[in-house]
Design a protein around this motif. Structure first.
Motif, PDB file in Angstrom:
ATOM      1  N   ALA A   5     -85.328 -88.368 -46.576  1.00  0.00           N
ATOM      2  CA  ALA A   5     -86.457 -87.734 -45.895  1.00  0.00           C
ATOM      3  C   ALA A   5     -86.062 -87.037 -44.594  1.00  0.00           C
ATOM      4  O   ALA A   5     -86.810 -86.222 -44.078  1.00  0.00           O
ATOM      5  CB  ALA A   5     -87.544 -88.775 -45.613  1.00  0.00           C
TER       6      ALA A   5
ATOM      7  N   PRO B 177     -84.523 -84.282 -42.505  1.00  0.00           N
ATOM      8  CA  PRO B 177     -84.130 -82.903 -42.809  1.00  0.00           C
ATOM      9  C   PRO B 177     -82.712 -82.591 -42.312  1.00  0.00           C
ATOM     10  O   PRO B 177     -82.437 -82.641 -41.124  1.00  0.00           O
ATOM     11  CB  PRO B 177     -85.166 -82.055 -42.074  1.00  0.00           C
TER      12      PRO B 177
ATOM     13  N   HIS C 117     -77.728 -84.523 -48.729  1.00  0.00           N
ATOM     14  CA  HIS C 117     -78.551 -85.677 -49.088  1.00  0.00           C
ATOM     15  C   HIS C 117     -78.049 -86.348 -50.361  1.00  0.00           C
ATOM     16  O   HIS C 117     -78.059 -87.569 -50.465  1.00  0.00           O
ATOM     17  CB  HIS C 117     -80.020 -85.272 -49.253  1.00  0.00           C
TER      18      HIS C 117
ATOM     19  N   GLY D 202     -84.775 -82.419 -54.142  1.00  0.00           N
ATOM     20  CA  GLY D 202     -84.378 -82.511 -52.740  1.00  0.00           C
ATOM     21  C   GLY D 202     -83.877 -81.209 -52.173  1.00  0.00           C
ATOM     22  O   GLY D 202     -84.191 -80.851 -51.040  1.00  0.00           O
TER      23      GLY D 202
ATOM     24  N   GLY E 108     -87.264 -79.996 -50.475  1.00  0.00           N
ATOM     25  CA  GLY E 108     -86.900 -80.606 -49.198  1.00  0.00           C
ATOM     26  C   GLY E 108     -86.964 -79.667 -48.007  1.00  0.00           C
ATOM     27  O   GLY E 108     -86.965 -80.110 -46.873  1.00  0.00           O
ATOM     28  N   TRP E 109     -87.039 -78.380 -48.245  1.00  0.00           N
ATOM     29  CA  TRP E 109     -87.120 -77.418 -47.150  1.00  0.00           C
ATOM     30  C   TRP E 109     -88.539 -77.242 -46.622  1.00  0.00           C
ATOM     31  O   TRP E 109     -88.749 -76.617 -45.597  1.00  0.00           O
ATOM     32  CB  TRP E 109     -86.552 -76.061 -47.590  1.00  0.00           C
TER      33      TRP E 109
ATOM     34  N   TRP F  27     -90.280 -83.213 -47.158  1.00  0.00           N
ATOM     35  CA  TRP F  27     -89.404 -84.302 -46.728  1.00  0.00           C
ATOM     36  C   TRP F  27     -89.880 -85.633 -47.308  1.00  0.00           C
ATOM     37  O   TRP F  27     -89.073 -86.435 -47.763  1.00  0.00           O
ATOM     38  CB  TRP F  27     -89.343 -84.381 -45.210  1.00  0.00           C
TER      39      TRP F  27
ATOM     40  N   LYS G 117     -89.204 -85.672 -51.069  1.00  0.00           N
ATOM     41  CA  LYS G 117     -87.774 -85.854 -51.264  1.00  0.00           C
ATOM     42  C   LYS G 117     -87.384 -87.325 -51.043  1.00  0.00           C
ATOM     43  O   LYS G 117     -86.620 -87.896 -51.819  1.00  0.00           O
ATOM     44  CB  LYS G 117     -87.038 -84.946 -50.289  1.00  0.00           C
ATOM     45  N   GLY G 118     -87.924 -87.932 -50.005  1.00  0.00           N
ATOM     46  CA  GLY G 118     -87.648 -89.342 -49.725  1.00  0.00           C
ATOM     47  C   GLY G 118     -88.170 -90.253 -50.818  1.00  0.00           C
ATOM     48  O   GLY G 118     -87.478 -91.170 -51.258  1.00  0.00           O
TER      49      GLY G 118
END
Length: 150
Positions: A23, A25, A32, A82, A86-87, A93, A96-97
């Motif tokens: 998570a 960035p 990641h 991710g 993720g962006w 975030w 993604k986490g």
């Protein structure tokens, strides 16, 4: 304490670590994936230790694909999620986490099941834990050097 119970507690803690790491960035593509793979290998290393087996860094990393094609497929999907979603600030975030934490948890459960089948009803073994900072640093270097050789 029963090894199954101790290992499952370790898996839950490790899944939270993987979710937290994913998570954060980091603007480096693939960073990641390397970090969460290192955390997953660290988790597998400790699950094995709870069952009385001592694995090397390479053996722990090597067990990741061995634990099941479905988990490896989810790991690949998590990496794609991710690196794309993720962006997006905050929501991306968190997604993604969550994806990384879920994948790490599934991999950890598979590791516990693997060792539980190998050593049914075993009592937890006391062993010396490795520093997560050193482990992740060494694992990421190992992953990067392995990919550079290909």
């Amino acid at each position: 304490m029963n090894a199954d119970k101790a290992a499952r507690a370790w898996v839950e803690e490790s899944a939270l670590r993987a979710a937290g790491a994913a998570a954060i960035p980091i603007p480096v593509p693939g960073a990641h994936t390397a970090v969460t793979s290192a955390i997953e290998a660290y988790m597998i290393y400790h699950v094995a230790g709870i069952y009385g087996e001592k694995l090397s860094l390479g053996e722990a990393l090597g067990l990741i694909p061995t634990l099941g094609a479905g988990i490896v497929a989810r790991k690949a999907a998590t990496a794609v999620v991710g690196e794309t979603v993720g962006w997006i600030p905050v929501a991306g975030w968190l997604l993604k986490g969550a994806a990384s934490g879920g994948t790490a948890f599934a991999m950890g459960v598979a590791a516990v099941n693997y060792f539980e089948k190998k050593y049914p009803q075993r009592q937890a073994t006391a062993f010396e834990t490795a520093s997560i900072k050193d482990w992740v640093k060494n694992a990421v270097a190992h992953i990067i050097s392995s990919t550079a050789k290909k």
